[in-house]
Write an enzyme that holds these catalytic residues in place. Structure first.
Site, PDB file in Angstrom:
ATOM      1  N   CYS A  88       0.861  -1.178   0.000  1.00  0.00           N
ATOM      2  CA  CYS A  88       0.000   0.000   0.000  1.00  0.00           C
ATOM      3  C   CYS A  88       0.902   1.235   0.000  1.00  0.00           C
ATOM      4  CB  CYS A  88      -0.913   0.001   1.219  1.00  0.00           C
ATOM      5  SG  CYS A  88      -2.015   1.435   1.292  1.00  0.00           S
ATOM      6  N   CYS A 231      -5.173   6.096  -3.729  1.00  0.00           N
ATOM      7  CA  CYS A 231      -4.453   4.815  -3.745  1.00  0.00           C
ATOM      8  C   CYS A 231      -3.057   5.123  -4.265  1.00  0.00           C
ATOM      9  CB  CYS A 231      -5.156   3.795  -4.637  1.00  0.00           C
ATOM     10  SG  CYS A 231      -4.249   2.225  -4.813  1.00  0.00           S
TER      11      CYS A 231
END
Length: 293
Positions: A88, A231
């Site tokens: 991530c 993101c």
């Protein structure tokens, strides 16, 4: 028996996480517990949960240490539905902030903090906007699946890109088309990747390049979390995809606007191939505790 979990809430361009320290790897949350924590109505609310655990105390961390013995800390990341994710990009910046502010690691200007992830070891440095992470070598992977999304009138071909986790980047016509997509529904990919993928819908700015920097706007549906305000790895994939389509002469530096803010993406050569780096803010919002049953 109930267990008290002391946590911190953090975010990077609106991509938010619940973080907690478990250096010895003693707290093993179930997928159901993680989903309950991430629930925005009945829990703390987050796009994912990050456990700070020393690499030596879990099997995936041992692999990170074999890659780089300096990777003392491992980012054990789970999506909002409790599923495990490899990497991530926003999360690792917030994780770095968490380690530093809790005295678990140090990062002087110009130095590098090495962090283990399931996508491999990642190097983090301080940057003007917060932190920059080298996401490693990227690859065109996943072909060109057909992508259907609710309120997107015509299915579009996507471009499969791997930056440590899987992405499919889709170009749309303009801002109105981008804004009109309903990402409350999971985009459908044909063929469907076995492990799923994050899907980024992208529109270029006009002009695409200004002062040598490429500019795009993006929305994303994250595998296991749904639409998020940002993101990080998706921003990197989106910039890589647009550069690929733009052809030779396209820049290696990009400014990616997401609903939660702006992140920077930079591509650069290394001995093992081209790497892509992500930079952006990382903030801790508040700390608290909750009882786990």
């Amino acid at each position: 028996m109930a267990t008290t979990l002391h946590f911190t809430k953090g975010q990077g361009t609106g991509n938010d996480f619940v973080l907690f320290a478990d250096p010895d790897g003693e707290i093993d949350l179930t997928p159901a517990q993680i989903a309950d924590i991430c629930d925005r109505h009945f829990g703390v609310g987050a796009d994912g949960v990050i456990r700070a655990v020393r690499s030596r105390n879990l099997p995936a961390g041992e692999a990170a240490l074999s890659e780089d013995p300096a990777a003392e800390w491992f980012m054990d990341y789970s999506n909002a539905d409790g599923s495990i994710a490899e990497m991530c990009g926003n999360g690792i910046r917030v994780y770095t902030r968490f380690l530093l502010e809790n005295g678990l690691a140090e990062l002087a200007g110009g130095d590098t903090l090495v962090i283990g992830t399931r996508a491999g070891v990642r190097d983090v440095q301080s940057s003007r906007t917060g932190f920059q992470v080298d996401l490693g070598r990227w690859s065109l992977d996943g072909g060109e699946p057909l992508v259907r999304a609710r309120e997107l009138e015509v299915a579009r071909p996507g471009l499969g890109i791997d930056v440590g986790n899987p992405h499919v980047v889709v170009a749309v016509a303009d801002d109105a088309e981008l804004d009109g997509i309903d990402l409350g529904y999971v985009p459908q990919l044909e063929p469907q990747p076995t492990a799923g993928a994050n899907v980024e819908f992208v529109v270029p700015a006009d002009p695409l390049v200004k002062d040598g920097i490429g500019r795009i706007r993006m929305r994303v549906h994250e595998r296991g979390s749904g639409e998020t305000l940002s993101c990080g790895t998706g921003a990197a994939a989106a910039a890589l995809g647009v550069r690929h389509w733009a052809g030779s002469g396209a820049p290696d530096q990009w400014r990616v606007q997401v609903p939660g803010g702006v992140v920077g993406v930079r591509m650069f050569p290394t001995e093992d191939g081209e790497h892509v780096a992500l930079s952006g803010p990382a903030e801790l919002a508040f700390s608290g505790s909750l009882e786990l049953v």
